[in-house]
Design a protein around this motif. Structure first.
Motif, PDB file in Angstrom:
ATOM      1  N   ARG A 404      29.536  40.457  44.781  1.00  0.00           N
ATOM      2  CA  ARG A 404      30.825  39.799  44.590  1.00  0.00           C
ATOM      3  C   ARG A 404      31.752  40.231  45.725  1.00  0.00           C
ATOM      4  N   ALA A 407      35.318  41.635  43.768  1.00  0.00           N
ATOM      5  CA  ALA A 407      34.715  42.177  42.557  1.00  0.00           C
ATOM      6  C   ALA A 407      35.777  42.653  41.578  1.00  0.00           C
ATOM      7  N   TRP A 411      33.005  46.279  38.178  1.00  0.00           N
ATOM      8  CA  TRP A 411      31.820  45.699  38.820  1.00  0.00           C
ATOM      9  C   TRP A 411      31.003  46.828  39.431  1.00  0.00           C
TER      10      TRP A 411
END
Length: 576
Positions: A404, A407, A411
């Motif tokens: 990601r 994020a 995460w």
């Protein structure tokens, strides 16, 4: 929820496994010597389609009961309708029973008894208990009456014994066309049980039979044939699903009128499974109209379909044990079946590395030509399954979903500036994100820490994210087929609830094909039927129909998420 009806009381402080009502019947019969201590069951499918999950329940019951009590179980094909039956279905049924882990003590066909069935029918005619009816099928249906109105006697009901015998013999000789006459039992057209209103026993069909060819042009109907077949084979416990409960009166009537050996018919609830259709007629429609890819389509609840999807027979046996036996119809959550599949595969399936949606990773501080080999266990909890070497190099593949750019706070996978563990290899940190002209992420540039070889830090620092990966230079390509539920509605046949025909409930996303995934080298030559867990992704099976040497096709067997186990844990916590 336990659907079993009753349980044996405990004899001491140790817990006693509940026994279903059929096993209690068997044990009482054995205690009283009703069948001289014998337990003899049968599994009697009609060879007019492929077996499905509902049949798995019957297979486990009949064969399992015989095995448990030291008895016998016959495999018998009730092949009385030549229009719908074929040897293809006979062979598929034998394969399925064997795959489920059972062996039959004798294999029989209703067609083995055609001559005896015919002679028994003549006996009933001579007793005045059967007659030849010359009405049309529609006239017979109309005259049968309703639940609140009695039926009407056929105008041919009082034919003499001599005339009935003559007509029946001429029916056998082929003198009459299809539909000209039928043979009916002579019982009671006012009987409160509609099944007993002079049911049809024989019909004319000038159609070759898959075993007897053109030897016969009249064929007995199921209800007449089934009880006599049970009797001739010495069956003790004739176990049927609930739809045959009303037919038990006819089962008893035929055997009583023939003064024949008389097994006991007992009914149990058939399997009803959410998001699934278990009607053979509907399954035939799905296959013949091309909504699925044949009887072994992995989306179908046929045994050949779930086998091709990679479901172990042991999982089905466990599922049948968990749902138990009930006297009343109920709906079983398909999540329980998925749970049994995962439970079995978690214990038995080797682990492997694959990347379904690849994202390129370049480790900028790793030597360009260097290749290292790391030992990966086939199963982390079963060292006896051994290990295999996996190569590690400068350029890797990871899953797109494991990165990601923006994020969220919790995460734990890869993001700019974030460090993660590559399983059994090294810690890496993302230092740069490369995008194409459309703004799509096409590559990540990372650095690795050579002091974390094997996936563990020598300085004791810890990371929460662990990713699977493949060396881009060594990975092989394959195809993956992601199967989902075939139907979107919980009960596709419940039109009153959702207002749709069952075909309108089909899931248009029930199959998603990934034509080019990456797999570790050892999987490239995996044999058809091989099942493994793609680590962190799902369980997959090498397809038995579309795979080729060096070009495997993987069918998704089950995801890793277990909603049933989560629900059960929540329920137990609530009880506590």
């Amino acid at each position: 929820m336990d659907t079993r009806d009753t349980a044996c009381p405990p004899t001491d402080s140790a817990p006693v496994q509940p026994k279903d009502f059929i096993r209690l019947i068997v044990e009482e019969d054995n205690r009283t010597g009703r069948w001289d201590g014998r337990v003899h069951t049968r599994f009697p499918p009609e060879p007019n389609g492929y077996l499905h999950l509902g049949h798995a329940k019957s297979i486990c019951l009949n064969f399992g009961l015989a095995r448990e009590y030291g008895g016998k179980c016959n495999l018998r094909f009730d092949d009385t309708n030549p229009l719908k039956e074929s040897d293809e279905y006979v062979q598929s049924i034998q394969r399925d029973v064997t795959w489920m882990g059972f062996n039959w003590d004798g294999m029989y066909y209703a067609s083995d008894y055609f001559e005896q069935l015919y002679q028994f029918a003549e006996q009933l005619i001579l007793k005045g208990k059967a007659y030849v009816d010359s009405q049309t099928a529609e006239e017979i249906r109309t005259a049968r009456g309703t639940l609140t109105e009695p039926g009407v006697n056929s105008p041919w009901r009082d034919r003499s014994v001599e005339e009935n015998l003559d007509l029946f013999r001429r029916m056998r000789a082929g003198e009459f066309p299809d539909g000209a006459h039928v043979l009916r039992a002579k019982i009671d057209m006012a009987h409160p049980n509609i099944v007993m209103r002079d049911p049809t026993m024989y019909r004319i069909r000038h159609t070759p039979h898959h075993r007897t060819g053109n030897a016969w042009c009249i064929y007995p109907l199921y209800d007449y044939t089934h009880c006599i077949s049970d009797s001739l084979e010495g069956i003790t416990h004739s176990l049927c699903t609930l739809e045959f409960e009303n037919n038990r009166a006819l089962y008893d009537w035929v055997l009583d009128e023939l003064d024949a050996y008389h097994p006991q018919q007992t009914e149990f609830a058939r399997l009803n499974l959410t998001y699934t259709v278990l009607s053979k007629r509907r399954l035939i429609q799905l296959v013949e109209e091309g909504h699925v890819d044949g009887w072994d389509d992995p989306r179908l609840p046929t045994l050949s379909g779930v086998r091709r999807r990679g479901v172990p027979a042991a999982a089905l046996r466990s599922f049948c044990e968990k749902i138990g036996l009930a006297r009343c119809d109920n709906m079983v959550d398909i999540a329980l079946l998925d749970h049994c599949i995962r439970e079995e595969l978690n214990a038995t399936a080797p682990r492997a590395m694959a990347v379904l949606k690849p994202l390129k990773v370049t480790i900028t501080n790793y030597p360009e030509e260097q290749v290292e080999w790391f030992d990966f266990p086939w199963h982390p909890e079963k060292p006896e399954m051994g290990t295999r070497p996996l190569p590690f190099s400068r350029t890797l593949w990871i899953e797109q979903d494991d990165f990601r750019e923006d994020a969220p706070r919790k995460w734990f996978r890869l993001a700019p500036g974030k460090e993660v563990r590559l399983r059994y290899a090294y810690y890496i940190t993302c230092t740069e994100v490369v995008k194409d002209d459309a703004g799509n992420v096409v590559e990540l540039k990372c650095t690795y820490d050579p002091e974390t070889k094997g996936g563990w830090s020598k300085d004791g620092r810890k990371v929460k994210g662990t990713l699977h990966w493949l060396s881009a230079a060594h990975a092989k390509t394959a195809e993956a087929r992601l199967y989902d539920r075939l139907f979107l509605e919980e009960n596709p046949m419940d039109k009153k609830r959702h207002g749709k025909e069952f075909l309108e409930c089909l899931n248009p996303e029930s199959l998603h094909i990934l034509p080019s995934i990456f797999i570790e080298p050892a999987l490239a030559e995996a044999a058809p039927g091989f099942v493994c867990q793609f680590e962190r992704l799902a369980y997959f099976c090498v397809d038995t129909r579309h795979s080729a040497p060096g070009a495997p096709v993987f069918n998704r067997t089950a995801t890793l998420k277990d909603s049933w186990a989560k629900t059960e844990r929540a329920g137990l916590a609530g009880e506590g």
